[in-house]
Design a protein around this motif. Structure first.
Motif, PDB file in Angstrom:
ATOM      1  N   ASP A  23       0.853  -1.186   0.000  1.00 17.01           N
ATOM      2  CA  ASP A  23       0.000   0.000   0.000  1.00 17.01           C
ATOM      3  C   ASP A  23       0.889   1.236   0.000  1.00 17.01           C
ATOM      4  OD1 ASP A  23      -2.343  -1.435   0.056  1.00 17.01           O
ATOM      5  OD2 ASP A  23      -2.650  -1.234   2.212  1.00 17.01           O
ATOM      6  N   VAL A  24       0.574   2.195  -0.875  1.00 15.43           N
ATOM      7  CA  VAL A  24       1.349   3.431  -0.961  1.00 15.43           C
ATOM      8  C   VAL A  24       0.386   4.616  -0.980  1.00 15.43           C
ATOM      9  CG1 VAL A  24       3.244   2.288  -2.181  1.00 15.43           C
ATOM     10  CG2 VAL A  24       1.411   3.376  -3.497  1.00 15.43           C
ATOM     11  N   THR A  25       0.865   5.769  -0.535  1.00 15.79           N
ATOM     12  CA  THR A  25      -0.023   6.916  -0.383  1.00 15.79           C
ATOM     13  C   THR A  25      -0.084   7.811  -1.624  1.00 15.79           C
ATOM     14  OG1 THR A  25       1.784   8.143   0.654  1.00 15.79           O
ATOM     15  CG2 THR A  25       0.263   6.979   2.116  1.00 15.79           C
ATOM     16  N   ASP A  26       0.932   7.759  -2.466  1.00 16.49           N
ATOM     17  CA  ASP A  26       0.954   8.546  -3.703  1.00 16.49           C
ATOM     18  C   ASP A  26       1.383   7.599  -4.814  1.00 16.49           C
ATOM     19  OD1 ASP A  26       1.665  10.179  -5.905  1.00 16.49           O
ATOM     20  OD2 ASP A  26       2.076  11.882  -4.575  1.00 16.49           O
ATOM     21  N   LEU A  27       0.408   7.068  -5.539  1.00 17.60           N
ATOM     22  CA  LEU A  27       0.685   6.027  -6.519  1.00 17.60           C
ATOM     23  C   LEU A  27       1.614   6.527  -7.620  1.00 17.60           C
ATOM     24  CD1 LEU A  27      -0.023   3.079  -7.099  1.00 17.60           C
ATOM     25  CD2 LEU A  27      -1.968   3.875  -8.459  1.00 17.60           C
ATOM     26  N   GLY A  28       1.422   7.755  -8.085  1.00 19.70           N
ATOM     27  CA  GLY A  28       2.273   8.288  -9.135  1.00 19.70           C
ATOM     28  C   GLY A  28       3.719   8.438  -8.695  1.00 19.70           C
ATOM     29  N   ARG A  29       3.915   8.941  -7.496  1.00 19.47           N
ATOM     30  CA  ARG A  29       5.272   9.119  -6.982  1.00 19.47           C
ATOM     31  C   ARG A  29       5.970   7.775  -6.776  1.00 19.47           C
ATOM     32  NH1 ARG A  29       6.427  12.039  -1.231  1.00 19.47           N
ATOM     33  NH2 ARG A  29       5.119  10.285  -0.603  1.00 19.47           N
ATOM     34  N   SER A  30       5.232   6.798  -6.241  1.00 21.08           N
ATOM     35  CA  SER A  30       5.827   5.475  -6.029  1.00 21.08           C
ATOM     36  C   SER A  30       6.136   4.792  -7.354  1.00 21.08           C
ATOM     37  CB  SER A  30       4.887   4.605  -5.182  1.00 21.08           C
ATOM     38  OG  SER A  30       4.790   5.104  -3.876  1.00 21.08           O
ATOM     39  N   ARG A  31       5.226   4.932  -8.320  1.00 17.84           N
ATOM     40  CA  ARG A  31       5.492   4.360  -9.633  1.00 17.84           C
ATOM     41  C   ARG A  31       6.774   4.940 -10.216  1.00 17.84           C
ATOM     42  NH1 ARG A  31       1.752   3.915 -15.126  1.00 17.84           N
ATOM     43  NH2 ARG A  31       3.526   3.683 -16.558  1.00 17.84           N
ATOM     44  N   ALA A  32       6.931   6.244 -10.144  1.00 14.89           N
ATOM     45  CA  ALA A  32       8.121   6.882 -10.696  1.00 14.89           C
ATOM     46  C   ALA A  32       9.388   6.380 -10.014  1.00 14.89           C
ATOM     47  CB  ALA A  32       8.005   8.402 -10.561  1.00 14.89           C
ATOM     48  N   PHE A  33       9.323   6.169  -8.705  1.00 19.85           N
ATOM     49  CA  PHE A  33      10.499   5.694  -7.975  1.00 19.85           C
ATOM     50  C   PHE A  33      10.909   4.306  -8.453  1.00 19.85           C
ATOM     51  CE2 PHE A  33      12.431   3.374  -4.415  1.00 19.85           C
ATOM     52  CZ  PHE A  33      13.492   4.212  -4.103  1.00 19.85           C
ATOM     53  N   TYR A  34       9.943   3.391  -8.509  1.00 20.29           N
ATOM     54  CA  TYR A  34      10.285   2.012  -8.865  1.00 20.29           C
ATOM     55  C   TYR A  34      10.560   1.845 -10.359  1.00 20.29           C
ATOM     56  CZ  TYR A  34       9.225   0.395  -4.169  1.00 20.29           C
ATOM     57  OH  TYR A  34       9.255   0.188  -2.808  1.00 20.29           O
ATOM     58  N   GLU A  35       9.890   2.627 -11.199  1.00 20.23           N
ATOM     59  CA  GLU A  35      10.083   2.504 -12.632  1.00 20.23           C
ATOM     60  C   GLU A  35      11.309   3.279 -13.104  1.00 20.23           C
ATOM     61  OE1 GLU A  35       7.470   2.990 -16.753  1.00 20.23           O
ATOM     62  OE2 GLU A  35       6.892   4.148 -14.965  1.00 20.23           O
ATOM     63  N   ASP A  36      11.410   4.544 -12.760  1.00 23.53           N
ATOM     64  CA  ASP A  36      12.448   5.404 -13.325  1.00 23.53           C
ATOM     65  C   ASP A  36      13.771   5.312 -12.569  1.00 23.53           C
ATOM     66  OD1 ASP A  36      10.507   6.246 -15.100  1.00 23.53           O
ATOM     67  OD2 ASP A  36       9.940   7.972 -13.874  1.00 23.53           O
ATOM     68  N   THR A  37      13.707   5.201 -11.236  1.00 26.50           N
ATOM     69  CA  THR A  37      14.946   5.172 -10.448  1.00 26.50           C
ATOM     70  C   THR A  37      15.476   3.750 -10.289  1.00 26.50           C
ATOM     71  OG1 THR A  37      14.279   7.159  -9.245  1.00 26.50           O
ATOM     72  CG2 THR A  37      15.999   5.803  -8.247  1.00 26.50           C
ATOM     73  N   ARG A 257      15.073   3.316   0.716  1.00 24.84           N
ATOM     74  CA  ARG A 257      13.696   3.482   1.195  1.00 24.84           C
ATOM     75  C   ARG A 257      12.892   4.165   0.097  1.00 24.84           C
ATOM     76  NH1 ARG A 257      14.254   2.993   6.935  1.00 24.84           N
ATOM     77  NH2 ARG A 257      11.966   2.924   7.040  1.00 24.84           N
ATOM     78  N   ASP A 258      11.680   3.654  -0.150  1.00 23.68           N
ATOM     79  CA  ASP A 258      10.831   4.258  -1.169  1.00 23.68           C
ATOM     80  C   ASP A 258      10.109   5.474  -0.599  1.00 23.68           C
ATOM     81  OD1 ASP A 258       8.485   3.476   0.164  1.00 23.68           O
ATOM     82  OD2 ASP A 258       7.877   2.033  -1.366  1.00 23.68           O
ATOM     83  N   PRO A 259       9.286   6.185  -1.364  1.00 20.58           N
ATOM     84  CA  PRO A 259       8.663   7.412  -0.853  1.00 20.58           C
ATOM     85  C   PRO A 259       7.813   7.223   0.397  1.00 20.58           C
ATOM     86  CG  PRO A 259       8.533   7.379  -3.237  1.00 20.58           C
ATOM     87  CD  PRO A 259       9.056   6.045  -2.828  1.00 20.58           C
ATOM     88  N   ASP A 260       7.312   6.013   0.648  1.00 22.89           N
ATOM     89  CA  ASP A 260       6.532   5.756   1.861  1.00 22.89           C
ATOM     90  C   ASP A 260       7.356   5.107   2.959  1.00 22.89           C
ATOM     91  OD1 ASP A 260       3.545   6.411   1.532  1.00 22.89           O
ATOM     92  OD2 ASP A 260       4.010   5.429  -0.365  1.00 22.89           O
ATOM     93  N   GLY A 261       8.645   4.914   2.741  1.00 21.15           N
ATOM     94  CA  GLY A 261       9.500   4.312   3.752  1.00 21.15           C
ATOM     95  C   GLY A 261       9.643   2.809   3.655  1.00 21.15           C
ATOM     96  N   HIS A 262       8.941   2.147   2.714  1.00 20.23           N
ATOM     97  CA  HIS A 262       9.155   0.718   2.516  1.00 20.23           C
ATOM     98  C   HIS A 262      10.623   0.491   2.147  1.00 20.23           C
ATOM     99  CE1 HIS A 262       4.888  -0.016   2.742  1.00 20.23           C
ATOM    100  NE2 HIS A 262       4.629   0.715   1.673  1.00 20.23           N
ATOM    101  N   GLU A 305      12.922   0.188  12.291  1.00 17.91           N
ATOM    102  CA  GLU A 305      11.892   0.641  11.357  1.00 17.91           C
ATOM    103  C   GLU A 305      11.544  -0.441  10.341  1.00 17.91           C
ATOM    104  OE1 GLU A 305      13.255   4.276   9.627  1.00 17.91           O
ATOM    105  OE2 GLU A 305      13.623   5.224  11.569  1.00 17.91           O
ATOM    106  N   GLY A 306      10.244  -0.603  10.092  1.00 22.09           N
ATOM    107  CA  GLY A 306       9.759  -1.559   9.111  1.00 22.09           C
ATOM    108  C   GLY A 306       8.341  -1.215   8.715  1.00 22.09           C
ATOM    109  N   SER A 307       7.831  -1.935   7.730  1.00 21.33           N
ATOM    110  CA  SER A 307       6.467  -1.697   7.232  1.00 21.33           C
ATOM    111  C   SER A 307       5.488  -2.604   7.959  1.00 21.33           C
ATOM    112  CB  SER A 307       6.399  -1.977   5.724  1.00 21.33           C
ATOM    113  OG  SER A 307       7.296  -1.163   5.017  1.00 21.33           O
ATOM    114  N   ARG A 308       4.448  -2.018   8.505  1.00 21.87           N
ATOM    115  CA  ARG A 308       3.436  -2.836   9.171  1.00 21.87           C
ATOM    116  C   ARG A 308       2.647  -3.608   8.129  1.00 21.87           C
ATOM    117  NH1 ARG A 308      -1.888  -1.028   9.305  1.00 21.87           N
ATOM    118  NH2 ARG A 308      -2.257   0.879   8.104  1.00 21.87           N
ATOM    119  N   PHE A 309       2.064  -4.706   8.546  1.00 27.10           N
ATOM    120  CA  PHE A 309       1.142  -5.442   7.700  1.00 27.10           C
ATOM    121  C   PHE A 309      -0.270  -4.914   7.942  1.00 27.10           C
ATOM    122  CE2 PHE A 309       4.717  -8.365   7.873  1.00 27.10           C
ATOM    123  CZ  PHE A 309       4.832  -8.713   6.540  1.00 27.10           C
ATOM    124  N   HIS A 310      -1.019  -4.755   6.865  1.00 27.36           N
ATOM    125  CA  HIS A 310      -2.347  -4.153   6.941  1.00 27.36           C
ATOM    126  C   HIS A 310      -3.229  -4.938   7.906  1.00 27.36           C
ATOM    127  CE1 HIS A 310      -5.701  -1.745   5.529  1.00 27.36           C
ATOM    128  NE2 HIS A 310      -6.413  -2.853   5.422  1.00 27.36           N
TER     129      HIS A 310
END
Length: 327
Positions: A23-37, A257-262, A305-310
């Motif tokens: 789960d990410v809070t800004d889909l466009g920003r996360s997409r750009a991070f994983y795709e472009d970077t 770390r991605d834009p949401d800290g994952h 620090e880590g990502s919680r499970f929903h």
């Protein structure tokens, strides 16, 4: 505490770690991070989700990004050998009194969603929509040139219990970190199905939480190139640890770390473990070469620090591990 015994006739056949759903809070920003970077390939996308894969992968996706109000990890995915293995898995989990249900998921074949004894949300698939391999389509090589999904690492409040349970599913322990002394407790363990160092690992800590997920890259130079790219494209603060070489696994690594800290690991140069007589390698918890072969300890964030499970509550670890921490 005892290292779990290898089980060569598990109740069903898990092939490998397959995918992760975030789960990410800004889909466009996360997409750009994983795709472009990072350099993953977007296979499909809509207003609510993005599906990505690496160049060696023929399955539709290995990373799913979902639009959400807050960041979390939704699912950890594993591939099984056959449709019959899915039925065997459902029966096995139900006999243990654990939730197991077949569900429909986009681009995936028949999907079994289950929870392990700690509540970890897992899903098993025997097939996905297939797409053309991109391995020799070098125009798709960007960022760190990720080749394939490799593993997940979990903050576990009871590492021993997690290792014992997954050993019962056929996962084989390759390396572990243990307290010194006659009653030393295992504080971390690395387990595999596909024949390298690990598909899943468990690290002592408050949880269960996702510590990180990982993609395998062709060479250490690709990781160094990503450092240069991130340092000059506004992502300097996203680099958390490395580059370096692990003692455990021998792999060359970088954690970002991605834009949401994952937390994402980029990883290469580990070793093969498929021989049946491969015995687990023990590391002292106080050996400075364990975290990084060159002796550099991990930062404090690494242990906290880590990502919680929903929708999954976490709890404190059964004990506090005496680990080396960077000042």
């Amino acid at each position: 505490m005892p290292a779990p015994t290898h089980i060569f006739t598990p109740p069903f056949n898990i092939v490998r770690a397959s995918h992760v759903v975030l789960d990410v809070t800004d889909l466009g920003r996360s997409r750009a991070f994983y795709e472009d970077t990072i350099g993953l390939h977007v296979e499909d996308a809509d207003k609510d989700a993005v599906y990505l894969r690496a160049v060696e992968e023929r399955q539709h996706h290995s990373l799913v990004l979902r639009r959400a109000d807050g960041p979390s990890c939704r699912r950890l995915g594993f591939r099984v050998g056959t449709q019959d293995d899915l039925d065997k898995a459902a029966q096995h989990f139900r006999e243990l009194g654990l939730p197991a249900d077949f569900v429909e998921q986009p681009y995936q074949g028949r999907t079994l969603q289950v929870s392990d004894p700690e509540g970890l949300p897992l899903e098993f698939v025997a097939s996905m929509v297939r797409r053309e391999i991109l391995l020799q389509k070098y125009e798709h090589y960007r960022g760190v040139r990720p080749q394939r999904f490799d593993h997940v690492n979990i903050f576990a409040p009871d590492v021993q219990a997690s290792l014992d349970f997954y050993a019962g599913l056929g996962f084989r322990l390759t390396e572990y970190a243990e307290e010194d002394g006659p009653n030393g407790r295992i504080a971390a363990g690395w387990m595999h199905r596909k024949g390298n160092v690990h598909d899943i690992a468990f690290t002592n800590g408050r949880g269960p939480r996702l510590h990180h997920f990982c993609y395998w890259t062709p060479t250490a130079l690709d990781i160094i190139h990503l450092c240069d790219v991130m340092a000059t494209t506004g992502h300097l603060a996203n680099m958390e640890r490395g580059p370096g070489r692990h003692g455990i696994s021998n792999a060359f690594f970088l954690y970002v770390r991605d834009p949401d800290g994952h937390r994402l690991e980029l990883y290469t140069c580990d070793y093969q473990t498929m021989d049946p007589d491969h015995e687990p390698i023990r590391w002292s918890l106080r050996d400075p070469r364990r975290q990084t072969l060159w002796g550099a300890p991990a930062p404090k964030s690494w242990f906290e620090e880590g990502s919680r499970f929903h929708d999954l509550a976490d709890r404190e670890a059964a004990f506090t591990a005496n680990v080396l921490v960077a000042s």
